[in-house]
Motif scaffolding. Structure first.
Motif, PDB file in Angstrom:
ATOM      1  N   GLN A  92      31.871  20.456 -11.201  1.00 43.85           N
ATOM      2  CA  GLN A  92      31.463  19.779  -9.822  1.00 43.85           C
ATOM      3  C   GLN A  92      32.227  20.040  -8.785  1.00 43.85           C
ATOM      4  N   HIS A  93      33.754  19.943  -9.024  1.00 46.74           N
ATOM      5  CA  HIS A  93      34.464  20.043  -7.976  1.00 46.74           C
ATOM      6  C   HIS A  93      36.030  20.660  -8.287  1.00 46.74           C
ATOM      7  N   GLY A  94      36.107  21.759  -7.739  1.00 44.61           N
ATOM      8  CA  GLY A  94      37.282  22.647  -8.138  1.00 44.61           C
ATOM      9  C   GLY A  94      37.481  23.253  -9.241  1.00 44.61           C
ATOM     10  N   PHE A  95      36.220  23.711  -9.502  1.00 42.56           N
ATOM     11  CA  PHE A  95      36.335  24.357 -11.317  1.00 42.56           C
ATOM     12  C   PHE A  95      36.949  25.449 -10.956  1.00 42.56           C
ATOM     13  N   GLN A  96      38.140  25.990 -12.124  1.00 43.20           N
ATOM     14  CA  GLN A  96      38.752  27.041 -12.443  1.00 43.20           C
ATOM     15  C   GLN A  96      38.887  27.336 -13.785  1.00 43.20           C
ATOM     16  N   VAL A  97      38.623  28.468 -14.107  1.00 43.61           N
ATOM     17  CA  VAL A  97      38.719  28.903 -15.658  1.00 43.61           C
ATOM     18  C   VAL A  97      39.436  30.286 -15.777  1.00 43.61           C
ATOM     19  N   VAL A  98      39.944  30.194 -16.949  1.00 40.10           N
ATOM     20  CA  VAL A  98      40.293  31.620 -17.503  1.00 40.10           C
ATOM     21  C   VAL A  98      40.124  31.829 -18.953  1.00 40.10           C
ATOM     22  N   HIS A  99      39.517  32.911 -19.422  1.00 45.22           N
ATOM     23  CA  HIS A  99      39.112  33.132 -20.751  1.00 45.22           C
ATOM     24  C   HIS A  99      40.043  34.278 -21.429  1.00 45.22           C
ATOM     25  N   SER A 103      39.635  42.423  -9.052  1.00 45.90           N
ATOM     26  CA  SER A 103      39.005  41.314  -9.816  1.00 45.90           C
ATOM     27  C   SER A 103      39.145  40.156  -9.081  1.00 45.90           C
ATOM     28  N   TRP A 104      37.814  39.629  -8.621  1.00 40.88           N
ATOM     29  CA  TRP A 104      37.375  38.500  -8.095  1.00 40.88           C
ATOM     30  C   TRP A 104      37.319  37.311  -9.126  1.00 40.88           C
ATOM     31  N   GLN A 105      38.145  36.661  -9.167  1.00 41.97           N
ATOM     32  CA  GLN A 105      38.333  35.596 -10.505  1.00 41.97           C
ATOM     33  C   GLN A 105      37.851  34.370 -10.108  1.00 41.97           C
ATOM     34  N   ASN A 106      37.427  33.344 -10.937  1.00 44.99           N
ATOM     35  CA  ASN A 106      37.323  31.989 -10.655  1.00 44.99           C
ATOM     36  C   ASN A 106      36.383  31.663  -9.625  1.00 44.99           C
ATOM     37  N   ILE A 107      35.126  32.405  -9.459  1.00 49.24           N
ATOM     38  CA  ILE A 107      34.079  32.153  -8.620  1.00 49.24           C
ATOM     39  C   ILE A 107      32.941  31.889  -9.432  1.00 49.24           C
ATOM     40  N   ASP A 118      29.989  30.312  -7.375  1.00 46.43           N
ATOM     41  CA  ASP A 118      28.891  30.289  -6.443  1.00 46.43           C
ATOM     42  C   ASP A 118      28.119  31.389  -6.319  1.00 46.43           C
ATOM     43  N   SER A 119      26.826  31.618  -6.578  1.00 54.63           N
ATOM     44  CA  SER A 119      26.004  32.878  -6.875  1.00 54.63           C
ATOM     45  C   SER A 119      25.760  33.770  -5.221  1.00 54.63           C
ATOM     46  N   GLN A 120      25.922  32.957  -4.301  1.00 48.84           N
ATOM     47  CA  GLN A 120      26.052  33.546  -3.007  1.00 48.84           C
ATOM     48  C   GLN A 120      27.382  34.293  -2.608  1.00 48.84           C
ATOM     49  N   ARG A 121      28.020  33.754  -2.696  1.00 50.08           N
ATOM     50  CA  ARG A 121      29.415  34.193  -2.556  1.00 50.08           C
ATOM     51  C   ARG A 121      29.671  35.498  -3.463  1.00 50.08           C
ATOM     52  N   ILE A 122      29.250  35.321  -4.508  1.00 48.48           N
ATOM     53  CA  ILE A 122      29.511  36.410  -5.849  1.00 48.48           C
ATOM     54  C   ILE A 122      28.672  37.718  -5.231  1.00 48.48           C
ATOM     55  N   MET A 123      27.334  37.548  -4.702  1.00 47.03           N
ATOM     56  CA  MET A 123      26.632  38.656  -4.205  1.00 47.03           C
ATOM     57  C   MET A 123      26.996  39.025  -2.791  1.00 47.03           C
ATOM     58  N   ASP A 124      27.803  38.191  -2.121  1.00 43.50           N
ATOM     59  CA  ASP A 124      28.496  38.674  -0.875  1.00 43.50           C
ATOM     60  C   ASP A 124      29.594  39.572  -1.051  1.00 43.50           C
ATOM     61  N   ILE A 125      30.330  39.286  -2.034  1.00 46.27           N
ATOM     62  CA  ILE A 125      31.475  39.981  -2.391  1.00 46.27           C
ATOM     63  C   ILE A 125      31.099  41.316  -3.327  1.00 46.27           C
ATOM     64  N   THR A 126      29.920  41.281  -3.871  1.00 43.32           N
ATOM     65  CA  THR A 126      29.559  42.460  -4.553  1.00 43.32           C
ATOM     66  C   THR A 126      29.105  43.624  -3.415  1.00 43.32           C
ATOM     67  N   ARG A 127      28.239  43.045  -2.553  1.00 45.55           N
ATOM     68  CA  ARG A 127      27.843  43.843  -1.372  1.00 45.55           C
ATOM     69  C   ARG A 127      29.025  44.563  -0.663  1.00 45.55           C
ATOM     70  N   GLN A 128      29.968  43.571  -0.280  1.00 41.91           N
ATOM     71  CA  GLN A 128      30.981  44.107   0.527  1.00 41.91           C
ATOM     72  C   GLN A 128      31.918  45.165  -0.340  1.00 41.91           C
ATOM     73  N   ALA A 129      32.029  45.092  -1.443  1.00 44.12           N
ATOM     74  CA  ALA A 129      32.792  45.847  -2.253  1.00 44.12           C
ATOM     75  C   ALA A 129      31.817  47.237  -2.305  1.00 44.12           C
ATOM     76  N   PHE A 130      30.634  47.082  -2.419  1.00 41.91           N
ATOM     77  CA  PHE A 130      29.786  48.246  -2.630  1.00 41.91           C
ATOM     78  C   PHE A 130      30.021  48.945  -1.155  1.00 41.91           C
ATOM     79  N   THR A 131      29.912  48.470  -0.129  1.00 47.67           N
ATOM     80  CA  THR A 131      29.829  49.258   0.990  1.00 47.67           C
ATOM     81  C   THR A 131      31.191  49.728   1.698  1.00 47.67           C
TER      82      THR A 131
END
Length: 410
Positions: free
Chosen positions: A218-225, A264-268, A270-283
């Protein structure tokens, strides 16, 4: 100019695999996509509909219909169970191996000794089955959301321990065990008592922290696999690097797949931010391979929250439409999943399901890819698209796409 994007809608399966009655009877009847559309029959996902989602699903539980213009198929999971980590390794060309299954109780002595030698303070918790509390703020035990016995969790209160410390604990555990994955993660909690309150036992063999219930997401989530036995040199990012193509990983895939030469865009999450980054990397690039994971659908599945799942699908559908508008005839998009996580099946774990393969290229003629035997067919197709050496596993379906495209041009 040639750009290839794979968007993995985490857990968005289209029906239980044929082997489920034998290997995972708890998943009999699972159909993540179908049951969400049944729960919300008026749900409109026009982009996914155009790409062939209902074609892949095989029936019409709501208002959405099959697309006559789609390029689509369905893929089986070659890895055992239904696991995000192994699913993404498989997508990117790894041949799955049979994973080790072992409850944390079988290795607790070895892990505790190694942590103490490394300077950490440990306390055993629990009656009967034990888990480890490290430095009063980090729990080590079984993962209760994935296939039991294949993953261990390091769950930290980041209000008391830094994420670097949680990762360091995870690395010690990783060095001592041979299960497929060790996940080190945490969030900012008001109290470590929230971790204690989320302790659960399963099947009288497994004990760990119910991650969603603990509040760490819920708050400040970070993860590594941290994986075991995966050879990054035979995967898509390494093959493309050898061919001069950059790989960009966005979201959870960046946490679990090695990409030392790319971005690599890690520890993200939020779906909106993920798709924003995807489009920015694409263009931003004329030639690039992008693999993106949408994790919030999987989290909704674990929480058995169909409404949240449907909401995240709406967002992804809107963002896919924007991405498609940026594409040229030389580009390619694949939308797929890595397993299922049916929020209606009666348990909160992943479900072993076939996944959709939805392909979009501007000007492309319709085509059927059939039932693919492994998710690695996607990785093989990516390498073939860029003329790179094939990954360790998989069979490219690029010829099927190109044949349909050439027939249309003729």
């Amino acid at each position: 100019m040639a750009r290839f994007v794979v968007v993995v809608i985490d857990s968005f399966g289209v029906g239980a695999m044929a082997d489920v009655p034998q290997v995972r009877p708890q998943d009999i009847g699972a159909n993540t996509c179908g049951h969400i559309l049944e729960a919300f029959p008026a749900l409109s996902l026009p982009t996914l509909e155009k790409l062939g989602l209902i074609n892949a699903l095989g029936y019409t539980p709501g208002m959405m219909q099959p697309s006559p213009d789609a390029v689509w198929g369905v893929a089986e999971l070659q890895h055992e169970g239904g696991d995000t980590f192994m699913g993404h390794q498989e997508i990117l060309g790894t041949r799955p191996r049979t994973p080790l299954r072992m409850p944390f109780s079988a290795v607790i002595d070895k892990v505790e000794s190694a942590l103490r030698i490394a300077g950490w303070h440990t306390e055993r918790q629990g009656e009967g089955l034990s888990w480890l509390l490290v430095d009063g703020a980090v729990a080590v035990g079984d993962n209760l959301e994935a296939d039991l016995g294949q993953v261990y969790n390091i769950t930290g209160n980041l209000s008391e321990k830094s994420f670097d410390e949680v990762k360091a604990i995870g690395r010690v555990v990783r060095e001592q065990v041979e299960v497929g994955r060790v996940i080190a993660f945490g969030g900012k909690l008001a109290s470590t008592r929230q971790i204690f309150a989320a302790v659960e036992e399963k099947e009288q063999r497994y004990v760990g922290i119910n991650a969603p219930r603990s509040g760490v997401y819920q708050h400040g989530f970070q993860v590594v696999h941290m994986g075991y036995g995966v050879d990054e040199t035979v995967q898509v990012p390494a093959r493309l690097h050898d061919g001069g193509v950059t790989t960009v990983l966005v979201g959870k895939v960046a946490d679990i797949v090695s990409n030392p030469h790319g971005e690599s865009w890690q520890n993200i999450v939020d779906s909106q931010r993920i798709m924003d980054i995807t489009r920015q990397a694409f263009t931003a690039r004329e030639t690039v391979f992008i693999c993106t994971n949408i994790q919030e659908t999987d989290l909704a599945g674990h929480a058995q929250d169909t409404a949240r799942y449907a909401d995240r699908l709406r967002l992804v559908d809107r963002e896919l439409a924007l991405l498609i508008d940026e594409m040229t005839p030389d580009d390619c998009l694949i939308v797929m999943a890595d397993h299922g996580n049916d929020p209606t099946i009666g348990h909160s774990k992943h479900t072993r399901e076939n996944v959709p393969l939805l392909i979009w290229r501007p000007g492309q003629a319709p085509a059927r890819l059939g039932l693919r035997a492994t998710l690695s067919d996607v990785g093989a197709t990516v390498c073939a698209f860029f003329g790179a050496e094939a990954p360790e596993n998989g069979r490219s379906f690029l010829p099927l796409i190109m044949s349909a495209r050439n027939s249309k041009d003729d």
